[in-house]
Design a protein around this motif. Structure first.
Motif, PDB file in Angstrom:
ATOM      1  N   GLY A  51      60.790  80.629  25.686  1.00 23.32           N
ATOM      2  CA  GLY A  51      59.437  81.126  25.474  1.00 23.32           C
ATOM      3  C   GLY A  51      59.079  82.346  26.294  1.00 23.32           C
ATOM      4  O   GLY A  51      58.050  82.966  26.059  1.00 23.32           O
ATOM      5  N   VAL A  52      59.894  82.700  27.274  1.00 21.58           N
ATOM      6  CA  VAL A  52      59.644  83.915  28.063  1.00 21.58           C
ATOM      7  C   VAL A  52      60.477  85.050  27.486  1.00 21.58           C
ATOM      8  O   VAL A  52      59.952  86.109  27.173  1.00 21.58           O
ATOM      9  CB  VAL A  52      59.951  83.707  29.563  1.00 21.58           C
ATOM     10  N   ASN A  53      61.766  84.812  27.356  1.00 23.47           N
ATOM     11  CA  ASN A  53      62.598  85.844  26.740  1.00 23.47           C
ATOM     12  C   ASN A  53      63.423  85.280  25.576  1.00 23.47           C
ATOM     13  O   ASN A  53      64.443  85.814  25.199  1.00 23.47           O
ATOM     14  CB  ASN A  53      63.483  86.539  27.776  1.00 23.47           C
ATOM     15  N   THR A  54      62.941  84.155  25.015  1.00 24.99           N
ATOM     16  CA  THR A  54      63.488  83.613  23.769  1.00 24.99           C
ATOM     17  C   THR A  54      62.321  83.354  22.833  1.00 24.99           C
ATOM     18  O   THR A  54      61.153  83.367  23.250  1.00 24.99           O
ATOM     19  CB  THR A  54      64.220  82.274  23.977  1.00 24.99           C
ATOM     20  N   MET A  59      63.490  79.278  16.673  1.00 22.55           N
ATOM     21  CA  MET A  59      63.861  80.647  17.072  1.00 22.55           C
ATOM     22  C   MET A  59      64.280  80.713  18.540  1.00 22.55           C
ATOM     23  O   MET A  59      64.600  81.783  19.044  1.00 22.55           O
ATOM     24  CB  MET A  59      62.694  81.606  16.816  1.00 22.55           C
ATOM     25  N   ALA A  60      64.303  79.583  19.231  1.00 22.21           N
ATOM     26  CA  ALA A  60      64.648  79.561  20.660  1.00 22.21           C
ATOM     27  C   ALA A  60      66.073  80.007  20.921  1.00 22.21           C
ATOM     28  O   ALA A  60      66.396  80.420  22.035  1.00 22.21           O
ATOM     29  CB  ALA A  60      64.419  78.165  21.236  1.00 22.21           C
TER      30      ALA A  60
END
Length: 67
Positions: A51-54, A59-60
């Motif tokens: 959730g920070v850079n994914t 979509m993770a």
């Protein structure tokens, strides 16, 4: 005119949403956001953090390109 100083209460939310009152944001809030961004920018270097850079959920598995 509601001024955001750290929290947005029900009364301020109501004024902005239903009475079209403008919302101003205190400069200290911008400073907190900037510091938080700088921390995450440095902390996430060479790491994968959900959730920070994914992406989220399905979509993770995809890394989000750096800015």
């Amino acid at each position: 005119m509601p001024k955001l100083r750290g929290t947005l209460g029900i009364a301020e939310f109501y004024e902005v949403i239903f009475k079209d009152q403008p919302l101003t944001i205190d400069d200290k809030i911008y400073e907190v956001v900037d510091r938080s961004f700088e921390f995450l920018d440095q902390f996430s270097k060479n790491k994968i953090i959900y959730g920070v850079n994914t992406g989220f959920g399905p979509m993770a598995q995809y890394r989000i390109r750096d800015y």
